[in-house]
Motif scaffolding. Sequence first.
Motif, short mmCIF file in Angstrom:
data_model
loop_
_atom_site.label_atom_id
_atom_site.label_comp_id
_atom_site.label_asym_id
_atom_site.label_seq_id
_atom_site.Cartn_x
_atom_site.Cartn_y
_atom_site.Cartn_z
N MET A 1 -26.51 21.53 37.04
CA MET A 1 -25.87 19.96 37.69
C MET A 1 -26.32 18.64 37.23
O MET A 1 -27.43 18.80 36.76
CB MET A 1 -26.02 20.17 39.53
CG MET A 1 -25.66 21.52 39.60
SD MET A 1 -23.74 21.19 39.56
CE MET A 1 -22.88 19.35 41.32
N THR A 2 -25.60 17.76 37.14
CA THR A 2 -25.81 16.61 36.20
C THR A 2 -26.12 15.25 37.36
O THR A 2 -24.77 15.90 38.52
CB THR A 2 -25.55 16.52 35.89
OG1 THR A 2 -24.20 15.88 35.84
CG2 THR A 2 -25.66 17.47 33.80
N ASN A 3 -26.66 14.28 37.09
CA ASN A 3 -26.88 13.11 38.69
C ASN A 3 -27.17 12.17 37.53
O ASN A 3 -28.02 10.99 37.42
CB ASN A 3 -28.14 13.47 39.35
CG ASN A 3 -27.16 12.19 40.17
OD1 ASN A 3 -26.59 11.25 40.26
ND2 ASN A 3 -28.43 12.28 40.82
N ILE A 4 -25.79 11.64 36.57
CA ILE A 4 -26.38 10.60 35.58
C ILE A 4 -26.32 9.08 36.18
O ILE A 4 -24.65 9.14 36.48
CB ILE A 4 -25.10 10.93 34.67
CG1 ILE A 4 -25.60 12.09 33.86
CG2 ILE A 4 -25.89 9.96 33.23
CD1 ILE A 4 -25.14 12.68 32.30
N VAL A 5 -26.60 8.28 36.34
CA VAL A 5 -26.94 7.15 36.78
C VAL A 5 -27.18 5.89 35.48
O VAL A 5 -28.17 6.39 34.52
CB VAL A 5 -27.63 6.93 37.92
CG1 VAL A 5 -26.65 7.73 38.78
CG2 VAL A 5 -29.26 7.12 37.49
N MET A 6 -27.52 4.80 35.46
CA MET A 6 -27.45 3.57 34.50
C MET A 6 -28.75 2.82 34.70
O MET A 6 -29.46 3.13 36.19
CB MET A 6 -26.67 2.83 34.04
CG MET A 6 -26.87 1.80 32.88
SD MET A 6 -25.94 -0.03 33.22
CE MET A 6 -23.96 0.81 33.32
N LEU A 7 -29.94 3.72 33.52
CA LEU A 7 -30.85 3.38 34.31
C LEU A 7 -30.60 1.51 34.72
O LEU A 7 -30.36 1.11 33.57
CB LEU A 7 -31.31 3.54 32.89
CG LEU A 7 -33.50 3.23 32.80
CD1 LEU A 7 -34.23 4.82 33.93
CD2 LEU A 7 -34.04 3.77 31.56
N ASN A 8 -32.46 1.26 35.97
CA ASN A 8 -32.76 0.18 35.60
C ASN A 8 -33.99 0.25 36.61
O ASN A 8 -34.97 1.25 36.96
CB ASN A 8 -31.67 -0.72 36.67
CG ASN A 8 -31.92 -0.10 37.32
OD1 ASN A 8 -32.62 -0.65 38.85
ND2 ASN A 8 -31.25 0.90 38.45
#
Length: 239
Positions: A1-8
């Motif tokens: 599984m992946t949980n890809i979000v934009m890094l901030n």
Amino acid sequence: MTNIVMLNNVDHADLRVAQGYGAAYGDAVNVTRVFPNEFEAVAREYPILFKQTPDGKIDPVALLGLDRDENLFLVGDEWRARYVPMAHRRGPFSINLPGPDAPDPRDAKINVDLDHARITKAGEPVFLPHGGSTPYLDGASNTLSALYDGIRLVDPMIGAWVDAGLLDGVAIDVTVGDGRRYDIDQFLAVSRDKLAALSGDTLQSLHQKGWLTLAILAATSISNIDLLVRLKNTREGWA
């Protein structure tokens, strides 16, 4: 599984990433993608071959082992080579591409997979206490930028080589210390004979665009098969 979000640096202020290498991080593979802008470094360590996908796309790859899921350069949590391919240095990060009409890499953003095995409470921090990037994140960002550039080079390079007739099916037979034989025949390779036969406008065009040097690197890298055999024999105790 992946949980890809934009890094901030707000939501991920405390994000930490484990270092080192290992099967848990996806490093126990015998084939990995490589990119034209790392060929010079890759060719010093690994055989560069080419894999054709079912839809006809051709991707450059490095051969890391002889058996499936075998990376002969991986020892414990160490990758014992002078160069580690970019695909294995980017960690949990990826590029959020801005779209085909925005080729400037400065427009790209960094994504992070929060479910990646490298995400840990005791690893290398990604952000400084006041929100700036750490040297680790700067390094990962540089790797992603190089990956972005490399991805864009693959199709033009392969297209030029196909037009010049440089890619051929390869049949490499090796025997290891216990007499086991490996037939490496599911790949393409740059043909040395066809390289030597280049002339005229084709030779000049490949040279001017930088594709000739990369073809020579890929062709000469096949000799690294001998290194894989030595590493295999050492690992199995046959050396």
